[in-house]
Design a protein around this motif. Sequence first.
Motif, PDB file in Angstrom:
ATOM      1  N   GLY A  72       0.809  -1.214   0.000  1.00 27.29           N
ATOM      2  CA  GLY A  72       0.000   0.000   0.000  1.00 27.29           C
ATOM      3  C   GLY A  72       0.840   1.261   0.000  1.00 27.29           C
ATOM      4  O   GLY A  72       0.534   2.227  -0.708  1.00 27.29           O
ATOM      5  N   VAL A  73       1.910   1.253   0.782  1.00 27.96           N
ATOM      6  CA  VAL A  73       2.801   2.419   0.812  1.00 27.96           C
ATOM      7  C   VAL A  73       3.464   2.616  -0.547  1.00 27.96           C
ATOM      8  O   VAL A  73       3.539   3.732  -1.064  1.00 27.96           O
ATOM      9  N   ILE A  74       3.931   1.525  -1.135  1.00 29.87           N
ATOM     10  CA  ILE A  74       4.561   1.622  -2.454  1.00 29.87           C
ATOM     11  C   ILE A  74       3.574   2.136  -3.494  1.00 29.87           C
ATOM     12  O   ILE A  74       3.914   2.995  -4.317  1.00 29.87           O
ATOM     13  N   CYS A  75       2.350   1.635  -3.440  1.00 29.47           N
ATOM     14  CA  CYS A  75       1.335   2.101  -4.398  1.00 29.47           C
ATOM     15  C   CYS A  75       0.979   3.568  -4.180  1.00 29.47           C
ATOM     16  O   CYS A  75       0.671   4.285  -5.132  1.00 29.47           O
ATOM     17  N   CYS A  76       0.999   4.030  -2.927  1.00 31.04           N
ATOM     18  CA  CYS A  76       0.651   5.423  -2.651  1.00 31.04           C
ATOM     19  C   CYS A  76       1.771   6.390  -3.015  1.00 31.04           C
ATOM     20  O   CYS A  76       1.541   7.588  -3.143  1.00 31.04           O
ATOM     21  N   VAL A  77       2.998   5.888  -3.163  1.00 26.59           N
ATOM     22  CA  VAL A  77       4.104   6.753  -3.590  1.00 26.59           C
ATOM     23  C   VAL A  77       3.863   7.248  -5.012  1.00 26.59           C
ATOM     24  O   VAL A  77       4.086   8.420  -5.324  1.00 26.59           O
ATOM     25  N   PHE A  78       3.389   6.358  -5.855  1.00 26.83           N
ATOM     26  CA  PHE A  78       3.075   6.730  -7.228  1.00 26.83           C
ATOM     27  C   PHE A  78       1.632   7.213  -7.256  1.00 26.83           C
ATOM     28  O   PHE A  78       0.717   6.510  -6.854  1.00 26.83           O
ATOM     29  N   ILE A  79       1.418   8.407  -7.738  1.00 29.22           N
ATOM     30  CA  ILE A  79       0.107   9.049  -7.664  1.00 29.22           C
ATOM     31  C   ILE A  79      -0.982   8.227  -8.355  1.00 29.22           C
ATOM     32  O   ILE A  79      -2.087   8.092  -7.847  1.00 29.22           O
ATOM     33  N   ILE A  80      -0.676   7.669  -9.484  1.00 28.98           N
ATOM     34  CA  ILE A  80      -1.700   6.985 -10.274  1.00 28.98           C
ATOM     35  C   ILE A  80      -2.174   5.683  -9.631  1.00 28.98           C
ATOM     36  O   ILE A  80      -3.277   5.210  -9.900  1.00 28.98           O
ATOM     37  N   THR A  81      -1.385   5.114  -8.745  1.00 32.95           N
ATOM     38  CA  THR A  81      -1.747   3.834  -8.138  1.00 32.95           C
ATOM     39  C   THR A  81      -2.319   3.989  -6.724  1.00 32.95           C
ATOM     40  O   THR A  81      -2.429   2.996  -5.994  1.00 32.95           O
ATOM     41  N   ILE A  82      -2.709   5.189  -6.336  1.00 33.94           N
ATOM     42  CA  ILE A  82      -3.283   5.409  -5.005  1.00 33.94           C
ATOM     43  C   ILE A  82      -4.526   4.556  -4.746  1.00 33.94           C
ATOM     44  O   ILE A  82      -4.673   4.013  -3.652  1.00 33.94           O
ATOM     45  N   PRO A  83      -5.451   4.375  -5.700  1.00 33.56           N
ATOM     46  CA  PRO A  83      -6.610   3.512  -5.392  1.00 33.56           C
ATOM     47  C   PRO A  83      -6.211   2.089  -4.999  1.00 33.56           C
ATOM     48  O   PRO A  83      -6.817   1.504  -4.095  1.00 33.56           O
ATOM     49  N   TRP A  84      -5.204   1.542  -5.640  1.00 30.76           N
ATOM     50  CA  TRP A  84      -4.733   0.205  -5.277  1.00 30.76           C
ATOM     51  C   TRP A  84      -4.027   0.226  -3.926  1.00 30.76           C
ATOM     52  O   TRP A  84      -4.077  -0.741  -3.186  1.00 30.76           O
ATOM     53  N   GLY A  85      -3.361   1.323  -3.617  1.00 30.50           N
ATOM     54  CA  GLY A  85      -2.725   1.462  -2.309  1.00 30.50           C
ATOM     55  C   GLY A  85      -3.752   1.482  -1.191  1.00 30.50           C
ATOM     56  O   GLY A  85      -3.586   0.813  -0.166  1.00 30.50           O
ATOM     57  N   LEU A  86      -4.819   2.242  -1.377  1.00 24.70           N
ATOM     58  CA  LEU A  86      -5.880   2.285  -0.370  1.00 24.70           C
ATOM     59  C   LEU A  86      -6.552   0.918  -0.233  1.00 24.70           C
ATOM     60  O   LEU A  86      -6.873   0.485   0.873  1.00 24.70           O
ATOM     61  N   ALA A  87      -6.756   0.235  -1.348  1.00 27.46           N
ATOM     62  CA  ALA A  87      -7.326  -1.115  -1.301  1.00 27.46           C
ATOM     63  C   ALA A  87      -6.377  -2.073  -0.588  1.00 27.46           C
ATOM     64  O   ALA A  87      -6.814  -2.954   0.159  1.00 27.46           O
ATOM     65  N   SER A  88      -5.091  -1.894  -0.780  1.00 31.56           N
ATOM     66  CA  SER A  88      -4.108  -2.738  -0.111  1.00 31.56           C
ATOM     67  C   SER A  88      -4.125  -2.500   1.397  1.00 31.56           C
ATOM     68  O   SER A  88      -4.007  -3.453   2.177  1.00 31.56           O
ATOM     69  N   PHE A  89      -4.305  -1.255   1.831  1.00 30.08           N
ATOM     70  CA  PHE A  89      -4.445  -0.970   3.259  1.00 30.08           C
ATOM     71  C   PHE A  89      -5.717  -1.620   3.818  1.00 30.08           C
ATOM     72  O   PHE A  89      -5.722  -2.114   4.938  1.00 30.08           O
ATOM     73  N   ARG A  90      -6.785  -1.624   3.032  1.00 25.86           N
ATOM     74  CA  ARG A  90      -8.036  -2.260   3.446  1.00 25.86           C
ATOM     75  C   ARG A  90      -7.829  -3.775   3.618  1.00 25.86           C
ATOM     76  O   ARG A  90      -8.297  -4.371   4.581  1.00 25.86           O
ATOM     77  N   ILE A  91      -7.108  -4.391   2.677  1.00 27.39           N
ATOM     78  CA  ILE A  91      -6.822  -5.828   2.786  1.00 27.39           C
ATOM     79  C   ILE A  91      -5.926  -6.089   3.995  1.00 27.39           C
ATOM     80  O   ILE A  91      -6.108  -7.086   4.703  1.00 27.39           O
ATOM     81  N   ALA A  92      -4.957  -5.211   4.257  1.00 25.97           N
ATOM     82  CA  ALA A  92      -4.083  -5.377   5.420  1.00 25.97           C
ATOM     83  C   ALA A  92      -4.888  -5.339   6.714  1.00 25.97           C
ATOM     84  O   ALA A  92      -4.658  -6.139   7.625  1.00 25.97           O
ATOM     85  N   ASN A  93      -5.848  -4.436   6.778  1.00 24.41           N
ATOM     86  CA  ASN A  93      -6.715  -4.341   7.951  1.00 24.41           C
ATOM     87  C   ASN A  93      -7.507  -5.629   8.141  1.00 24.41           C
ATOM     88  O   ASN A  93      -7.623  -6.149   9.246  1.00 24.41           O
TER      89      ASN A  93
END
Length: 124
Positions: free
Chosen positions: A25-46
């Motif tokens: 999620g952190v890696i995905c949020c570093v790149f602006i275009i992949t923020i939706p996948w980063g947020l989804a990855s944080f949701r899966i981590a939770n």
Amino acid sequence: MRLVLNLIWLVISGFWLAVGYAIAGVICCVFIITIPWGLASFRIANYALWPFGRDVVDRHDAGAASLLGNIIWIVVAGWWLAIGHIVTGLALCVTIIGIPMGIANFKLIPVSLMPLGKVIVDRP
């Protein structure tokens, strides 16, 4: 019972799964275009941290963008994550104590395949 299962899950595999999804999620949020996948990855981590007593359900307001994002996700990462959850779930199901943990791992397969347009809810 949920508390006991969640604590066993946390020790056996939940912590490391959550850390892995959070790093992704952190890696995905570093790149602006992949923020939706980063947020989804944080949701899966939770969800991977404490799965017993909770379910993943579809959001009814998710539209075509979620569908397109999920297709991209399946091709890039979802397929490999699902295979990892299947292998880990089968390995956990070898022992009697591991069967609930394996089932929890199998519950992670749909959300790891298509994480966009999902929400985690507490089971009553």
